[in-house]
Motif scaffolding. Structure first.
Motif, PDB file in Angstrom:
ATOM      1  N   UNK A  33       0.834  -1.199   0.000  1.00 20.27           N
ATOM      2  CA  UNK A  33       0.000   0.000   0.000  1.00 20.27           C
ATOM      3  C   UNK A  33       0.869   1.250   0.000  1.00 20.27           C
ATOM      4  N   UNK A  34       1.914   1.231   0.826  1.00 21.90           N
ATOM      5  CA  UNK A  34       2.838   2.369   0.881  1.00 21.90           C
ATOM      6  C   UNK A  34       3.532   2.550  -0.470  1.00 21.90           C
ATOM      7  N   UNK A  35       3.970   1.448  -1.073  1.00 23.76           N
ATOM      8  CA  UNK A  35       4.628   1.537  -2.375  1.00 23.76           C
ATOM      9  C   UNK A  35       3.714   2.084  -3.447  1.00 23.76           C
ATOM     10  N   UNK A  36       2.463   1.653  -3.435  1.00 17.73           N
ATOM     11  CA  UNK A  36       1.485   2.154  -4.407  1.00 17.73           C
ATOM     12  C   UNK A  36       1.241   3.643  -4.206  1.00 17.73           C
ATOM     13  N   UNK A  37       1.082   4.048  -2.947  1.00 16.55           N
ATOM     14  CA  UNK A  37       0.845   5.465  -2.650  1.00 16.55           C
ATOM     15  C   UNK A  37       2.042   6.310  -3.073  1.00 16.55           C
ATOM     16  N   UNK A  38       3.244   5.837  -2.752  1.00 17.30           N
ATOM     17  CA  UNK A  38       4.446   6.602  -3.104  1.00 17.30           C
ATOM     18  C   UNK A  38       4.586   6.748  -4.619  1.00 17.30           C
TER      19      UNK A  38
END
Length: 207
Positions: free
Chosen positions: A167-172
Protein backbone atom coordinates in the motif's frame (compact mmCIF):
# COMPACT_ATOMS: atom_id res chain seq x y z
CA UNK A 1 -10.41 30.14 34.20
CA UNK A 2 -12.07 31.73 31.18
CA UNK A 3 -8.89 33.68 30.45
CA UNK A 4 -6.79 30.51 30.66
CA UNK A 5 -9.20 28.78 28.30
CA UNK A 6 -9.03 31.65 25.85
CA UNK A 7 -5.23 31.71 26.03
CA UNK A 8 -5.05 27.98 25.47
CA UNK A 9 -7.37 28.26 22.48
CA UNK A 10 -5.23 31.00 20.94
CA UNK A 11 -2.17 28.82 21.43
CA UNK A 12 -3.86 25.88 19.69
CA UNK A 13 -4.89 28.10 16.79
CA UNK A 14 -1.33 29.38 16.47
CA UNK A 15 0.08 25.84 16.47
CA UNK A 16 -2.32 24.81 13.72
CA UNK A 17 -1.45 27.91 11.68
CA UNK A 18 2.27 27.18 11.97
CA UNK A 19 1.84 23.50 11.07
CA UNK A 20 -0.28 24.36 8.03
CA UNK A 21 2.32 26.90 6.91
CA UNK A 22 5.14 24.40 7.47
CA UNK A 23 3.46 21.87 5.21
CA UNK A 24 2.99 24.47 2.48
CA UNK A 25 6.60 25.63 2.79
CA UNK A 26 7.94 22.09 2.61
CA UNK A 27 5.89 21.15 -0.42
CA UNK A 28 6.64 24.38 -2.27
CA UNK A 29 10.42 23.95 -2.32
CA UNK A 30 11.20 20.66 -0.60
CA UNK A 31 13.95 20.53 2.00
CA UNK A 32 15.53 23.78 0.83
CA UNK A 33 12.24 25.64 1.23
CA UNK A 34 11.58 24.43 4.75
CA UNK A 35 13.07 27.41 6.57
CA UNK A 36 12.06 29.57 9.51
CA UNK A 37 11.68 32.55 7.18
CA UNK A 38 9.36 30.69 4.82
CA UNK A 39 7.19 29.38 7.65
CA UNK A 40 6.97 32.80 9.28
CA UNK A 41 6.04 34.46 5.98
CA UNK A 42 3.28 31.94 5.31
CA UNK A 43 1.90 31.79 8.84
CA UNK A 44 2.18 35.43 9.86
CA UNK A 45 3.37 34.49 13.38
CA UNK A 46 6.42 35.81 15.18
CA UNK A 47 9.76 34.07 15.49
CA UNK A 48 9.26 33.88 19.23
CA UNK A 49 5.91 32.17 18.82
CA UNK A 50 7.35 29.51 16.52
CA UNK A 51 10.20 28.72 18.92
CA UNK A 52 7.88 28.85 21.92
CA UNK A 53 5.64 26.12 20.52
CA UNK A 54 8.19 23.93 18.71
CA UNK A 55 11.61 24.71 20.14
CA UNK A 56 13.39 24.63 16.78
CA UNK A 57 12.86 24.13 13.08
CA UNK A 58 13.63 20.44 13.57
CA UNK A 59 11.02 20.31 16.32
CA UNK A 60 8.49 21.81 13.93
CA UNK A 61 9.29 19.27 11.26
CA UNK A 62 8.98 16.43 13.77
CA UNK A 63 5.64 17.77 14.98
CA UNK A 64 4.39 17.99 11.41
CA UNK A 65 5.35 14.38 10.73
CA UNK A 66 3.77 13.18 13.96
CA UNK A 67 0.58 15.14 13.31
CA UNK A 68 -0.10 13.47 9.99
CA UNK A 69 1.31 10.08 10.91
CA UNK A 70 -1.07 10.09 13.86
CA UNK A 71 -4.03 11.02 11.66
CA UNK A 72 -3.24 8.23 9.22
CA UNK A 73 -2.84 5.65 11.99
CA UNK A 74 -6.21 6.65 13.47
CA UNK A 75 -7.86 6.03 10.10
CA UNK A 76 -6.21 2.62 9.75
CA UNK A 77 -6.99 1.60 13.32
CA UNK A 78 -10.64 2.57 12.96
CA UNK A 79 -10.85 0.55 9.76
CA UNK A 80 -9.45 -2.53 11.48
CA UNK A 81 -11.76 -2.25 14.45
CA UNK A 82 -14.96 -1.95 12.41
CA UNK A 83 -14.76 -5.58 11.28
CA UNK A 84 -14.90 -8.88 13.15
CA UNK A 85 -13.21 -11.02 10.50
CA UNK A 86 -9.64 -10.50 9.31
CA UNK A 87 -10.34 -10.51 5.60
CA UNK A 88 -12.86 -7.66 5.78
CA UNK A 89 -10.50 -5.76 8.09
CA UNK A 90 -7.68 -6.00 5.54
CA UNK A 91 -9.95 -4.67 2.81
CA UNK A 92 -11.05 -1.81 5.07
CA UNK A 93 -7.51 -0.88 6.12
CA UNK A 94 -6.18 -0.75 2.56
CA UNK A 95 -9.15 1.35 1.49
CA UNK A 96 -8.67 3.72 4.43
CA UNK A 97 -4.98 4.24 3.65
CA UNK A 98 -5.54 5.01 -0.02
CA UNK A 99 -8.52 7.27 0.74
CA UNK A 100 -6.30 9.18 3.17
CA UNK A 101 -3.77 9.69 0.38
CA UNK A 102 -6.46 10.91 -2.01
CA UNK A 103 -8.12 13.20 0.55
CA UNK A 104 -4.88 14.60 2.03
CA UNK A 105 -2.52 14.62 -0.92
CA UNK A 106 -0.19 17.32 0.40
CA UNK A 107 0.20 15.68 3.80
CA UNK A 108 0.61 12.25 2.20
CA UNK A 109 3.30 13.63 -0.10
CA UNK A 110 5.20 14.97 2.91
CA UNK A 111 4.91 11.65 4.76
CA UNK A 112 6.14 9.66 1.76
CA UNK A 113 9.03 11.96 0.82
CA UNK A 114 12.51 10.44 0.97
CA UNK A 115 13.57 13.26 3.33
CA UNK A 116 10.92 12.23 5.86
CA UNK A 117 11.94 8.58 5.51
CA UNK A 118 15.56 9.49 6.23
CA UNK A 119 14.55 11.43 9.32
CA UNK A 120 12.52 8.48 10.57
CA UNK A 121 15.53 6.21 10.19
CA UNK A 122 17.90 8.75 11.75
CA UNK A 123 15.74 9.15 14.85
CA UNK A 124 15.78 5.40 15.15
CA UNK A 125 14.68 4.04 18.46
CA UNK A 126 12.79 7.15 19.57
CA UNK A 127 10.39 7.08 16.64
CA UNK A 128 10.12 3.30 16.66
CA UNK A 129 8.96 3.42 20.27
CA UNK A 130 6.41 6.10 19.40
CA UNK A 131 5.11 4.22 16.40
CA UNK A 132 4.95 0.93 18.27
CA UNK A 133 2.76 2.58 20.89
CA UNK A 134 0.46 4.02 18.25
CA UNK A 135 0.40 0.87 16.18
CA UNK A 136 -0.39 -1.40 19.12
CA UNK A 137 -3.97 -1.91 17.85
CA UNK A 138 -2.49 -3.32 14.63
CA UNK A 139 -0.21 -5.65 16.59
CA UNK A 140 -3.12 -6.71 18.77
CA UNK A 141 -5.27 -7.33 15.71
CA UNK A 142 -2.55 -9.50 14.19
CA UNK A 143 -2.10 -11.47 17.40
CA UNK A 144 -5.83 -12.12 17.60
CA UNK A 145 -5.93 -13.13 13.94
CA UNK A 146 -3.14 -15.64 14.46
CA UNK A 147 -4.83 -17.01 17.58
CA UNK A 148 -8.16 -17.43 15.78
CA UNK A 149 -6.51 -19.21 12.87
CA UNK A 150 -7.38 -16.51 10.32
CA UNK A 151 -3.86 -15.17 9.88
CA UNK A 152 -0.69 -17.10 9.12
CA UNK A 153 1.49 -17.73 12.15
CA UNK A 154 4.20 -15.28 11.12
CA UNK A 155 6.28 -12.78 13.14
CA UNK A 156 4.19 -9.66 13.74
CA UNK A 157 6.66 -7.32 11.95
CA UNK A 158 6.44 -9.55 8.87
CA UNK A 159 2.64 -9.45 8.89
CA UNK A 160 2.82 -5.67 9.19
CA UNK A 161 5.23 -5.52 6.23
CA UNK A 162 3.10 -7.79 4.07
CA UNK A 163 0.04 -5.73 4.96
CA UNK A 164 1.43 -2.21 4.56
CA UNK A 165 4.40 -2.33 2.18
CA UNK A 166 2.33 -2.84 -1.01
CA UNK A 167 0.00 0.00 0.00
CA UNK A 168 2.84 2.37 0.88
CA UNK A 169 4.63 1.54 -2.37
CA UNK A 170 1.49 2.15 -4.41
CA UNK A 171 0.84 5.46 -2.65
CA UNK A 172 4.45 6.60 -3.10
CA UNK A 173 4.37 5.76 -6.82
CA UNK A 174 1.16 7.73 -7.34
CA UNK A 175 2.36 10.68 -5.27
CA UNK A 176 5.63 10.83 -7.21
CA UNK A 177 3.67 11.85 -10.30
CA UNK A 178 3.88 8.50 -12.06
CA UNK A 179 0.17 8.38 -12.77
CA UNK A 180 0.20 5.00 -14.47
CA UNK A 181 -2.26 3.64 -11.94
CA UNK A 182 -5.57 4.71 -10.47
CA UNK A 183 -5.78 4.64 -6.68
CA UNK A 184 -9.45 3.71 -6.79
CA UNK A 185 -8.57 0.73 -8.95
CA UNK A 186 -5.68 -0.12 -6.65
CA UNK A 187 -8.08 -0.05 -3.69
CA UNK A 188 -10.19 -2.63 -5.49
CA UNK A 189 -7.34 -4.99 -6.44
CA UNK A 190 -4.76 -4.73 -3.63
CA UNK A 191 -6.78 -5.86 -0.59
CA UNK A 192 -7.42 -9.39 -1.80
CA UNK A 193 -3.84 -9.81 -2.98
CA UNK A 194 -2.59 -8.68 0.41
CA UNK A 195 -5.07 -10.92 2.19
CA UNK A 196 -3.77 -13.94 0.29
CA UNK A 197 -0.26 -13.16 1.52
CA UNK A 198 -1.18 -13.19 5.22
CA UNK A 199 -4.10 -15.59 5.35
CA UNK A 200 -3.54 -18.77 7.34
CA UNK A 201 -4.80 -20.84 4.39
CA UNK A 202 -4.21 -19.06 1.06
CA UNK A 203 -5.76 -21.97 -0.85
CA UNK A 204 -9.14 -21.26 0.72
CA UNK A 205 -8.72 -17.57 1.58
CA UNK A 206 -11.26 -16.50 -1.02
CA UNK A 207 -13.98 -18.59 0.51
Amino acid sequence: MARMGSKQHRGEVTVERILDAALRAYLAEGESGFTVTAVLDLSGVSTGSLYHHFGSLQGLRTALAERWTGALIVEMTNALQRHDNARDAVHALVGAYLRFVLDNRDAALFLHMADTDRETMARGRELRDLQEARLSPLAQWAREGIASGELADLPLPLIESLLLAPVVGTARRWLSGIHDMDLTEAARILPERIWLSISADPATARG
